[in-house]
Design a protein around this motif. Sequence first.
Motif, PDB file in Angstrom:
ATOM      1  N   LEU A  13      63.829   3.808  20.293  1.00  0.00           N
ATOM      2  CA  LEU A  13      64.447   4.583  21.364  1.00  0.00           C
ATOM      3  C   LEU A  13      64.775   6.000  20.900  1.00  0.00           C
ATOM      4  N   LEU A  14      65.296   6.107  19.688  1.00  0.00           N
ATOM      5  CA  LEU A  14      65.638   7.432  19.160  1.00  0.00           C
ATOM      6  C   LEU A  14      64.390   8.296  19.011  1.00  0.00           C
ATOM      7  N   PHE A  15      63.306   7.698  18.537  1.00  0.00           N
ATOM      8  CA  PHE A  15      62.043   8.433  18.426  1.00  0.00           C
ATOM      9  C   PHE A  15      61.555   8.896  19.796  1.00  0.00           C
ATOM     10  N   VAL A  16      61.632   8.006  20.784  1.00  0.00           N
ATOM     11  CA  VAL A  16      61.157   8.328  22.138  1.00  0.00           C
ATOM     12  C   VAL A  16      61.946   9.483  22.734  1.00  0.00           C
ATOM     13  N   PHE A  17      63.272   9.386  22.682  1.00  0.00           N
ATOM     14  CA  PHE A  17      64.106  10.432  23.275  1.00  0.00           C
ATOM     15  C   PHE A  17      64.050  11.722  22.468  1.00  0.00           C
ATOM     16  N   TRP A  18      63.838  11.600  21.155  1.00  0.00           N
ATOM     17  CA  TRP A  18      63.690  12.789  20.311  1.00  0.00           C
ATOM     18  C   TRP A  18      62.439  13.565  20.717  1.00  0.00           C
ATOM     19  N   LEU A  19      61.306  12.878  20.742  1.00  0.00           N
ATOM     20  CA  LEU A  19      60.049  13.543  21.088  1.00  0.00           C
ATOM     21  C   LEU A  19      60.014  13.962  22.553  1.00  0.00           C
TER      22      LEU A  19
END
Length: 219
Positions: A13-19
């Motif tokens: 989730l953190l990767f998704v929202f980061w990118l």
Amino acid sequence: MESYLLWGYIHILLFVFWLGGDLGVFLSAIYAKRSDLSFETRATIMQLGLVIDFLPRLCFALIFPVGLHLTNALGILDITLSYFILAWLISLCWILMILIIGKNEGKPIAELLSKVQFWMEGILGTIMVVGGVYSFINETLDQWFSVKIILFGFVFYAAMAIDICFRPFIKPFMEIGTIGSSPDREIAVSNAINNTLVAVLTLYFLIALIAFLGKVKPF
């Protein structure tokens, strides 16, 4: 439920929202340099981009302690409680700085904390790179994981590069709003945005490579 599944889900989730958040900032920057748009439109787009930028910054601050929990849960590295506490303290202080900077934009406290954040990123990035190189040379960890640590250190450097490249944008852009557009000012704005986008694309590449190593474990 196994703990690694939960931490893995949060990590994704953190990767998704980061990118995803960075993509919004990326597009905002492209439109902000368009001289055919009114300054008011460009300023509104840029302000929107700065608001969106809070999301990837928060994800960046959270992904390190979450990554430690995932690493521990997967049995890749045995991490003691003191390291978890330290990681979360750094993360929470970082988030607090992000929020204070956002609420006090243009004020001395925001400028001071921005400098603190910048150098903190440099220190953390260097620790990651040095630790990754050490573990790779001495084979204390799987080599793919050591390389992942090194690349994550470079992510900190890429974040610093984004801030450095964006700084020259502010003065000429504000001058366009107060004095008016001119070829020199538009060129300065365009160059600053272009350099920033190069740094952002470098960040994207590093994050994609880190995700590949974590998923595929090629060596």
